[in-house]
Design an enzyme around this catalytic site. Sequence first.
Site, PDB file in Angstrom:
ATOM      1  N   ARG A 257     -12.455   9.662   3.798  1.00 20.79           N
ATOM      2  CA  ARG A 257     -12.476   9.008   2.504  1.00 20.79           C
ATOM      3  C   ARG A 257     -13.918   9.107   2.042  1.00 20.79           C
ATOM      4  O   ARG A 257     -14.367  10.182   1.720  1.00 20.79           O
ATOM      5  CB  ARG A 257     -12.004   7.560   2.680  1.00 20.79           C
ATOM      6  CG  ARG A 257     -11.114   7.093   1.592  1.00 20.79           C
ATOM      7  CD  ARG A 257     -10.523   5.728   1.885  1.00 20.79           C
ATOM      8  NE  ARG A 257     -11.540   4.711   2.217  1.00 20.79           N
ATOM      9  CZ  ARG A 257     -11.269   3.404   2.304  1.00 20.79           C
ATOM     10  NH1 ARG A 257     -10.038   2.975   2.094  1.00 20.79           N
ATOM     11  NH2 ARG A 257     -12.210   2.529   2.604  1.00 20.79           N
TER      12      ARG A 257
ATOM     13  N   LYS B 124     -13.851  -7.356  -2.783  1.00 14.97           N
ATOM     14  CA  LYS B 124     -13.520  -6.397  -3.843  1.00 14.97           C
ATOM     15  C   LYS B 124     -12.202  -6.775  -4.514  1.00 14.97           C
ATOM     16  O   LYS B 124     -11.462  -7.618  -3.999  1.00 14.97           O
ATOM     17  CB  LYS B 124     -13.441  -4.988  -3.249  1.00 14.97           C
ATOM     18  CG  LYS B 124     -12.410  -4.851  -2.145  1.00 14.97           C
ATOM     19  CD  LYS B 124     -12.665  -3.590  -1.321  1.00 14.97           C
ATOM     20  CE  LYS B 124     -11.583  -3.441  -0.261  1.00 14.97           C
ATOM     21  NZ  LYS B 124     -11.888  -2.359   0.682  1.00 14.97           N
TER      22      LYS B 124
ATOM     23  N   TYR C  77      23.147 -13.959 -12.793  1.00 16.89           N
ATOM     24  CA  TYR C  77      23.690 -12.632 -13.098  1.00 16.89           C
ATOM     25  C   TYR C  77      24.712 -12.203 -12.055  1.00 16.89           C
ATOM     26  O   TYR C  77      24.522 -12.426 -10.857  1.00 16.89           O
ATOM     27  CB  TYR C  77      22.564 -11.592 -13.136  1.00 16.89           C
ATOM     28  CG  TYR C  77      21.757 -11.628 -14.408  1.00 16.89           C
ATOM     29  CD1 TYR C  77      22.366 -11.438 -15.655  1.00 16.89           C
ATOM     30  CD2 TYR C  77      20.381 -11.859 -14.375  1.00 16.89           C
ATOM     31  CE1 TYR C  77      21.615 -11.471 -16.828  1.00 16.89           C
ATOM     32  CE2 TYR C  77      19.628 -11.896 -15.539  1.00 16.89           C
ATOM     33  CZ  TYR C  77      20.259 -11.701 -16.761  1.00 16.89           C
ATOM     34  OH  TYR C  77      19.520 -11.737 -17.911  1.00 16.89           O
TER      35      TYR C  77
ATOM     36  N   MET D 137      14.497 -12.243 -14.302  1.00 13.58           N
ATOM     37  CA  MET D 137      13.140 -11.779 -14.622  1.00 13.58           C
ATOM     38  C   MET D 137      12.134 -12.926 -14.563  1.00 13.58           C
ATOM     39  O   MET D 137      11.036 -12.766 -14.060  1.00 13.58           O
ATOM     40  CB  MET D 137      13.117 -11.119 -16.004  1.00 13.58           C
ATOM     41  CG  MET D 137      11.790 -10.458 -16.317  1.00 13.58           C
ATOM     42  SD  MET D 137      11.777  -9.639 -17.914  1.00 13.58           S
ATOM     43  CE  MET D 137      12.892  -8.283 -17.648  1.00 13.58           C
TER      44      MET D 137
HETATM   45  C1  LIG Z   1     -11.613  -2.880   2.001  1.00 19.05           C
HETATM   46  C2  LIG Z   1     -12.568  -2.597   3.081  1.00 19.05           C
HETATM   47  C3  LIG Z   1     -12.716  -3.505   4.137  1.00 19.05           C
HETATM   48  C4  LIG Z   1     -11.789  -4.683   4.345  1.00 19.05           C
HETATM   49  O1  LIG Z   1     -10.577  -4.202   4.890  1.00 19.05           O
HETATM   50  P1  LIG Z   1      -9.323  -5.121   5.237  1.00 19.05           P
HETATM   51  O2  LIG Z   1      -8.335  -4.191   5.834  1.00 19.05           O
HETATM   52  O3  LIG Z   1      -8.848  -5.697   3.946  1.00 19.05           O
HETATM   53  O4  LIG Z   1      -9.784  -6.180   6.178  1.00 19.05           O
HETATM   54  C5  LIG Z   1     -13.727  -3.260   5.057  1.00 19.05           C
HETATM   55  N1  LIG Z   1     -14.521  -2.159   4.946  1.00 19.05           N
HETATM   56  C6  LIG Z   1     -14.379  -1.252   3.951  1.00 19.05           C
HETATM   57  C7  LIG Z   1     -15.262  -0.065   3.909  1.00 19.05           C
HETATM   58  C8  LIG Z   1     -13.387  -1.432   3.001  1.00 19.05           C
HETATM   59  O5  LIG Z   1     -13.223  -0.504   2.040  1.00 19.05           O
END
Ligand SMILES: *Cc1c(COP(=O)(O)O)cnc(C)c1O
Length: 351
Positions: free
Chosen positions: A134, A40, A250, A303
Amino acid sequence: MSVEPPPASLRLRIDHAALAHNWQSLDRLSGAARTGAAVKADCYGLGVDECLPTLSDVGASSFFVAHWSEVEAVARYVPAGDIAVLHGPMTAQDVAYAKAIGAVPVINSIQQARRWTEAGGGRCHLMVDTGINRLGISPTQISDDAIKALDIDVLMSHLACADEDSQRNARQLAAFREVIGQIEHKSLSLANSAGIALGKDYAFELTRPGLSLYGGIARSELTDVIRQVAYPEAVIIQTRDLEAGDKVGYNAEFTASTDMRVGVVSLGYADGFLRSWGNVGGCSGSHLLHDDRHLTLLGKVSMDMVVVDLTNAPEVREGDWLSVPYSLPDAAQQSALSQYELLTVLGQRLR
Ligand SMILES: *Cc1c(COP(=O)(O)O)cnc(C)c1O
């Protein structure tokens, strides 16, 4: 006639061998369980196009994204049926898209279950919430007719505190075990990166690492196991000679005690190179790398520039690329940002 913009003096290099090594290491730690990959947020900022071929070549065959809009980019490299969408089908349009492209929805509620079944159903995953509050159905909803009607491939849950030594981990594990016998499924999945480090009890049949694939140290057990994957690199855009007594940057924080040669590097806090990593107030040790040679940072981070000491590195010249030794755990500690935030910000700025 249009003119192409010149190439950037800043880039992010992905160490594909390290990415492969990290997946293989997590796969080994997962024992008999298959090891998937959370891809993701554009592979945590590092780029689907960079990471997916490597993850697929090395053997990953279950991929997780958050949004339906992320499926297409991943599906260029792997079958859509190997991609699961964690947010699930929130609208009729999501369902239609899932059916058309063939990606697998993670069902998170009774409503999503009904929406999926009413559209014809088919293979899906089911998320059960065991305490993170969640996404996911609650364990008490497991016997609902809408859930029973699903064709569940992976029954999964997600740990809230796997990166801590918390009693909540064992409690979530027990809650997960309790639902397993109550619903038909083909396989089970609980552990993210940190969950893998909690041991075999947490691995079940499929693990879902994200952060640690990309070099994050999700728990201290992974410190010597996981390698850096994302290397920020920047060009030396000017070299200069200093005389003893000259100041750098700076607020004139650094003073040359002898004659020196220095390099100005195209990298600064606007690129995610935080000001706290500059070499000020006598806190030495911050450096950039030219091959294996350490080049000490001098003065404050600007920067879009930092200055490094080249006095003992006559071979280093204008136009050379330097790399940033980027320890995600150290950077997280110094910046009060999480390793997740640092990775995704780094990717957005440098790619
Ligand atoms: C993002 C996510 C993961 C991966 O988690 P990490 O802590 O990045 O290894 C696994 N399962 C779900 C449901 C997630 O949302």
